[in-house]
Design a protein around this motif. Structure first.
Motif, PDB file in Angstrom:
ATOM      1  N   SER A 120      35.228  37.324  52.997  1.00  0.00           N
ATOM      2  CA  SER A 120      35.193  35.973  53.561  1.00  0.00           C
ATOM      3  C   SER A 120      34.583  34.974  52.578  1.00  0.00           C
ATOM      4  O   SER A 120      33.714  35.315  51.771  1.00  0.00           O
ATOM      5  CB  SER A 120      34.382  35.968  54.853  1.00  0.00           C
ATOM      6  N   TYR A 121      35.065  33.739  52.685  1.00  0.00           N
ATOM      7  CA  TYR A 121      34.512  32.695  51.824  1.00  0.00           C
ATOM      8  C   TYR A 121      33.040  32.449  52.157  1.00  0.00           C
ATOM      9  O   TYR A 121      32.258  32.023  51.308  1.00  0.00           O
ATOM     10  CB  TYR A 121      35.317  31.405  51.982  1.00  0.00           C
ATOM     11  N   GLY A 122      32.661  32.774  53.398  1.00  0.00           N
ATOM     12  CA  GLY A 122      31.262  32.634  53.790  1.00  0.00           C
ATOM     13  C   GLY A 122      30.352  33.562  53.002  1.00  0.00           C
ATOM     14  O   GLY A 122      29.265  33.159  52.570  1.00  0.00           O
ATOM     15  N   LEU A 123      30.787  34.806  52.797  1.00  0.00           N
ATOM     16  CA  LEU A 123      29.982  35.752  52.014  1.00  0.00           C
ATOM     17  C   LEU A 123      29.874  35.281  50.573  1.00  0.00           C
ATOM     18  O   LEU A 123      28.803  35.357  49.969  1.00  0.00           O
ATOM     19  CB  LEU A 123      30.594  37.154  52.075  1.00  0.00           C
ATOM     20  N   TRP A 124      30.982  34.796  50.018  1.00  0.00           N
ATOM     21  CA  TRP A 124      30.970  34.245  48.656  1.00  0.00           C
ATOM     22  C   TRP A 124      29.892  33.157  48.538  1.00  0.00           C
ATOM     23  O   TRP A 124      29.075  33.169  47.614  1.00  0.00           O
ATOM     24  CB  TRP A 124      32.353  33.675  48.344  1.00  0.00           C
ATOM     25  N   ALA A 220      45.717  41.143  45.253  1.00  0.00           N
ATOM     26  CA  ALA A 220      45.349  39.976  46.063  1.00  0.00           C
ATOM     27  C   ALA A 220      43.847  39.705  45.993  1.00  0.00           C
ATOM     28  O   ALA A 220      43.414  38.546  45.959  1.00  0.00           O
ATOM     29  CB  ALA A 220      45.787  40.189  47.510  1.00  0.00           C
ATOM     30  N   ARG A 221      43.047  40.758  45.994  1.00  0.00           N
ATOM     31  CA  ARG A 221      41.597  40.581  45.889  1.00  0.00           C
ATOM     32  C   ARG A 221      41.223  39.954  44.537  1.00  0.00           C
ATOM     33  O   ARG A 221      40.363  39.069  44.451  1.00  0.00           O
ATOM     34  CB  ARG A 221      40.872  41.911  46.086  1.00  0.00           C
ATOM     35  N   LYS A 222      41.857  40.421  43.474  1.00  0.00           N
ATOM     36  CA  LYS A 222      41.563  39.865  42.150  1.00  0.00           C
ATOM     37  C   LYS A 222      41.967  38.396  42.066  1.00  0.00           C
ATOM     38  O   LYS A 222      41.239  37.579  41.490  1.00  0.00           O
ATOM     39  CB  LYS A 222      42.285  40.689  41.080  1.00  0.00           C
ATOM     40  N   LEU A 223      43.120  38.066  42.643  1.00  0.00           N
ATOM     41  CA  LEU A 223      43.559  36.670  42.650  1.00  0.00           C
ATOM     42  C   LEU A 223      42.616  35.795  43.462  1.00  0.00           C
ATOM     43  O   LEU A 223      42.339  34.643  43.093  1.00  0.00           O
ATOM     44  CB  LEU A 223      44.978  36.574  43.215  1.00  0.00           C
ATOM     45  N   LEU A 226      39.568  35.007  41.214  1.00  0.00           N
ATOM     46  CA  LEU A 226      39.852  34.039  40.151  1.00  0.00           C
ATOM     47  C   LEU A 226      40.121  32.649  40.721  1.00  0.00           C
ATOM     48  O   LEU A 226      39.692  31.643  40.138  1.00  0.00           O
ATOM     49  CB  LEU A 226      41.041  34.509  39.317  1.00  0.00           C
ATOM     50  N   ALA A 227      40.812  32.591  41.850  1.00  0.00           N
ATOM     51  CA  ALA A 227      41.090  31.284  42.466  1.00  0.00           C
ATOM     52  C   ALA A 227      39.785  30.593  42.851  1.00  0.00           C
ATOM     53  O   ALA A 227      39.627  29.378  42.659  1.00  0.00           O
ATOM     54  CB  ALA A 227      41.991  31.463  43.689  1.00  0.00           C
ATOM     55  N   ARG A 228      38.849  31.346  43.398  1.00  0.00           N
ATOM     56  CA  ARG A 228      37.565  30.760  43.788  1.00  0.00           C
ATOM     57  C   ARG A 228      36.793  30.259  42.575  1.00  0.00           C
ATOM     58  O   ARG A 228      36.191  29.184  42.610  1.00  0.00           O
ATOM     59  CB  ARG A 228      36.742  31.789  44.567  1.00  0.00           C
ATOM     60  N   ILE A 229      36.802  31.030  41.492  1.00  0.00           N
ATOM     61  CA  ILE A 229      36.107  30.594  40.274  1.00  0.00           C
ATOM     62  C   ILE A 229      36.757  29.323  39.723  1.00  0.00           C
ATOM     63  O   ILE A 229      36.070  28.449  39.177  1.00  0.00           O
ATOM     64  CB  ILE A 229      36.114  31.715  39.220  1.00  0.00           C
ATOM     65  N   ALA A 230      38.080  29.221  39.897  1.00  0.00           N
ATOM     66  CA  ALA A 230      38.796  28.036  39.423  1.00  0.00           C
ATOM     67  C   ALA A 230      38.574  26.820  40.321  1.00  0.00           C
ATOM     68  O   ALA A 230      39.028  25.719  40.011  1.00  0.00           O
ATOM     69  CB  ALA A 230      40.294  28.331  39.325  1.00  0.00           C
ATOM     70  N   GLY A 231      37.878  27.038  41.450  1.00  0.00           N
ATOM     71  CA  GLY A 231      37.519  25.920  42.310  1.00  0.00           C
ATOM     72  C   GLY A 231      38.270  25.822  43.616  1.00  0.00           C
ATOM     73  O   GLY A 231      38.072  24.865  44.375  1.00  0.00           O
ATOM     74  N   LEU A 232      39.145  26.788  43.910  1.00  0.00           N
ATOM     75  CA  LEU A 232      39.901  26.755  45.159  1.00  0.00           C
ATOM     76  C   LEU A 232      39.132  27.462  46.274  1.00  0.00           C
ATOM     77  O   LEU A 232      38.529  28.508  46.045  1.00  0.00           O
ATOM     78  CB  LEU A 232      41.268  27.432  44.974  1.00  0.00           C
ATOM     79  N   LYS A 233      39.170  26.909  47.459  1.00  0.00           N
ATOM     80  CA  LYS A 233      38.490  27.518  48.604  1.00  0.00           C
ATOM     81  C   LYS A 233      39.448  28.463  49.330  1.00  0.00           C
ATOM     82  O   LYS A 233      39.927  28.173  50.426  1.00  0.00           O
ATOM     83  CB  LYS A 233      37.953  26.440  49.539  1.00  0.00           C
ATOM     84  N   VAL A 234      39.729  29.581  48.675  1.00  0.00           N
ATOM     85  CA  VAL A 234      40.624  30.583  49.251  1.00  0.00           C
ATOM     86  C   VAL A 234      39.831  31.428  50.238  1.00  0.00           C
ATOM     87  O   VAL A 234      38.792  32.005  49.878  1.00  0.00           O
ATOM     88  CB  VAL A 234      41.233  31.470  48.143  1.00  0.00           C
ATOM     89  N   GLU A 235      40.305  31.521  51.465  1.00  0.00           N
ATOM     90  CA  GLU A 235      39.546  32.199  52.507  1.00  0.00           C
ATOM     91  C   GLU A 235      39.471  33.700  52.291  1.00  0.00           C
ATOM     92  O   GLU A 235      38.469  34.333  52.624  1.00  0.00           O
ATOM     93  CB  GLU A 235      40.150  31.892  53.874  1.00  0.00           C
ATOM     94  N   GLY A 236      40.519  34.295  51.737  1.00  0.00           N
ATOM     95  CA  GLY A 236      40.509  35.741  51.524  1.00  0.00           C
ATOM     96  C   GLY A 236      41.861  36.241  51.075  1.00  0.00           C
ATOM     97  O   GLY A 236      42.833  35.467  50.990  1.00  0.00           O
ATOM     98  N   PRO A 237      41.987  37.530  50.787  1.00  0.00           N
ATOM     99  CA  PRO A 237      43.244  38.078  50.248  1.00  0.00           C
ATOM    100  C   PRO A 237      44.391  38.142  51.239  1.00  0.00           C
ATOM    101  O   PRO A 237      45.511  38.453  50.852  1.00  0.00           O
ATOM    102  CB  PRO A 237      42.839  39.483  49.784  1.00  0.00           C
TER     103      PRO A 237
END
Length: 360
Positions: A120-124, A220-223, A226-237
């Motif tokens: 979850s994005y919350g855990l991140w 999907a988990r790896k993407l 990387l998406a989160r590090i790039a600044g996207l608020k991806v909720e999960g795989p």
């Protein structure tokens, strides 16, 4: 120079390789190993004196120490007479969810565990919020690409102000091997899809149940990371399109054996797709992509032009392309072994050294 202390969770394939590499570090760089655990056993150095790494297999097997719960491990490390680091070599969701509690006590985290950063994005948010509140560190290079410098490269691009527009590549050693064999750039005969999956399973290139690779969730988990590090608020795989290569009729197979026995019945679908790609002078690859501008993330089969880096892959290599404003039309390309205990452990060990150096 103050001493640092380390707890190691997990002594499976990556854990064993990591401990071997840890034992070879120079004394001035090697933190004191004071806790070591597997699922049902642990060694606890109550006086904080180093555990002998060379003797850990027998010491762990014969240990009668009560198995500490994760909050107890965190408390034990927080009481150490110096800064502490926890190295999580497991793939446990429970351990991943405990990271904020470790970090909030000033204990740094080093891990290849993808679940911590792709759940979850919350855990991140909780992980990095806890780290910033205590100046503890989080390093997880090996959660994407094993020992390849994928995460550190992306972080450097972002931190120095480059505009990352797109990230694309082959993020799974298993999928790389399967499609480099099934749809080779030289168009040599390759055998049927089910035959190639069976050979890969026998050679240990897939998980014991190949469905764990073919469902696409590892990529999907790896993407997600990387998406989160790039600044996207991806909720999960599961929040973006992921193409599973498990035929719908086989999703309910009761075992890996049943799945493999019935997979040949579905070879025609993969063969049709390969022939379509070949007629267009292309090959088939299992590709993950992130369009940073639009926020679109997807994973699945793609027909790739011959002559491109992705089409020219061999073996089980990973290949990640970063398209950015600075690099223009030619992407920054990272290629190499993206799986395996030794290279994954190398990434973990390298991260540990970064933390040790910064703590000192």
């Amino acid at each position: 120079m103050s001493r640092t202390y380390v707890a190691v969770l997990g002594v499976g394939g990556v854990g064993k390789a990591f401990l071997s590499q840890l034992s070879l570090l120079p004394d001035h760089l090697r933190p004191a190993l004071i806790f070591l655990s597997r699922s049902s056993k642990n060694i606890v150095s109550k006086d904080y004196e180093p555990i002998q790494i060379s003797q850990y297999p027998s010491s762990l097997a014969s240990s009668s120490s009560p198995v500490l719960k994760l909050p107890e491990v965190a408390q034990f490390l927080s009481n150490a007479p110096g800064r502490s680091i926890v190295v999580d070599n497991t793939s446990s969701q429970d351990v991943a969810e405990a990271y904020p509690s470790f970090l909030s006590k000033g204990i740094s985290v080093v891990t290849p565990n993808k679940k911590a950063f792709s759940s979850s994005y919350g855990l991140w948010g909780d992980i990095f919020s806890a780290a910033s509140s205590t100046n503890a560190m989080v390093y997880h290079e090996s959660s994407v690409g094993a020992g390849l410098p994928v995460i550190s490269t992306l972080k450097d691009l972002v931190a120095t102000g480059d505009q990352v527009t797109r990230i694309e590549g082959v993020f799974s050693g298993t999928m790389s091997y399967l499609f480099n064999t099934f749809s080779p750039a030289d168009n040599e005969p390759s055998g049927s899809w089910s035959e190639i999956v069976a050979k890969a399973k026998e050679a240990g290139f897939t998980e014991p149940d190949p469905r764990d690779d073919l469902n696409g969730m590892d990529v999907a988990r790896k993407l997600t990371i990387l998406a989160r590090i790039a600044g996207l608020k991806v909720e999960g795989p599961t929040s973006f399109p992921v193409q599973s290569l498990i035929p719908k009729e086989l999703e309910s197979a009761s075992s890996a054996e049943e799945f493999m026995s019935k997979l040949p019945d579905h070879d025609k679908d993969m063969e049709r797709y390969k022939k379509e790609a070949k007629s267009a002078n292309k090959v088939v690859r299992y590709v993950g992509s992130i369009d940073v501008a639009s926020g679109a993330v997807k994973v699945g089969l793609q027909m790739v032009e011959l002559g491109t880096p992705t089409a020219s892959l061999r073996g089980s290599d990973n290949l990640i392309c970063f398209y950015t404003q600075r690099y223009g039309a030619n992407p920054l390309v990272i290629q190499g072994a993206g799986a395996g205990a030794e290279v994954t452990a190398m990434g973990v060990t390298a991260d540990l050294l970064k933390v040790v150096e910064r703590l000192r």
